[in-house]
Design an enzyme around this catalytic site. Structure first.
Site, PDB file in Angstrom:
ATOM      1  N   CYS A  91     -75.616  44.261  -5.839  1.00  0.00           N
ATOM      2  CA  CYS A  91     -76.113  43.527  -7.005  1.00  0.00           C
ATOM      3  C   CYS A  91     -77.473  44.125  -7.336  1.00  0.00           C
ATOM      4  O   CYS A  91     -77.825  45.182  -6.800  1.00  0.00           O
ATOM      5  CB  CYS A  91     -76.162  42.012  -6.764  1.00  0.00           C
ATOM      6  SG  CYS A  91     -77.410  41.419  -5.608  1.00  0.00           S
ATOM      7  N   THR A 125     -80.592  43.438  -6.494  1.00  0.00           N
ATOM      8  CA  THR A 125     -81.436  43.630  -5.309  1.00  0.00           C
ATOM      9  C   THR A 125     -80.632  43.705  -4.019  1.00  0.00           C
ATOM     10  O   THR A 125     -81.172  44.098  -2.992  1.00  0.00           O
ATOM     11  CB  THR A 125     -82.428  42.469  -5.153  1.00  0.00           C
ATOM     12  OG1 THR A 125     -81.677  41.261  -4.941  1.00  0.00           O
ATOM     13  CG2 THR A 125     -83.335  42.336  -6.361  1.00  0.00           C
TER      14      THR A 125
END
Length: 148
Positions: free
Chosen positions: A65, A67
C-alpha cells in the site's frame, strides 16, 4: 513455489515491479488485485492475501500500500499470518530468519523499487533459524505467535 500478491492503489506500481521480478526468478505469481491506480480500500486486499496464504493457495504472500503499514495490519488480522513490514535488506532478512514471516509488506510511496527487489530476494533466500538446532528459541516464539 507460488506467491500471492495484493495491493491497494498506493502500492500498485511497486507490486507490478516486484511481481515481474518474482516471475523472472521462476516463481509463480497470483495477483489478487487491485489492478489499477484507482482508489480502493487496502483492508480488502490485505485480508485476501492473508487468507490465500493461510489456506495454502499460495506458499507466501506480499502486500503493498502507500506506506505498507495499513495493509500489513490488515493481513495480520488473518489468523496464521505473520506479516512483516520491511524497510531494509536487514529487516527483510530478520523477518524470515527470526519470525518466519509468511507475508511481506512494503510501501509503494516509501520504498525505492530496486530496494524492494533486493529486500524480496533477501527474504526469499533466507532460511528460518527455527529450522536449525541453535535456533529453537525462534521456533518457540513463532509457535507462540501462531497460537495468538
Amino acid at each position: 513455489m507460488k506467491i500471492v500478491v495484493a495491493s491497494d492503489h498506493g502500492g500498485y506500481a511497486l507490486k507490478l515491479k516486484v511481481a515481474a521480478h518474482l516471475k523472472e526468478r521462476g516463481i509463480e505469481v497470483e495477483d489478487l488485485g487491485t489492478h489499477s491506480e484507482e482508489s480502493v480500500d487496502y483492508p480488502v486486499y490485505g485480508k485476501a492475501c492473508g487468507e490465500a496464504v493461510v489456506s495454502g493457495r499460495g506458499d507466501l504472500g506480499m502486500v503493498f500500500c502507500g506506506t505498507g503499514i495499513g495493509i500489513s495490519i490488515a493481513a495480520n488480522k488473518v489468523h496464521g499470518v505473520r506479516c512483516a513490514l520491511v524497510t531494509s535488506v536487514e529487516t527483510a532478512h530478520l523477518a524470515k530468519e527470526h519470525n518466519n514471516a509468511n507475508v511481506l509488506a512494503m510501501g509503494g510511496r516509501t520504498t525505492d523499487p530496486e530496494l524492494a527487489v533486493r529486500m524480496t530476494d533477501e527474504w526469499l533466500d533466507t532460511v528460518f533459524a527455527g529450522e536449525t538446532e541453535s535456533g529453537q528459541r525462534h521456533a518457540r516464539r513463532v509457535a507462540m505467535l501462531n497460537e495468538m
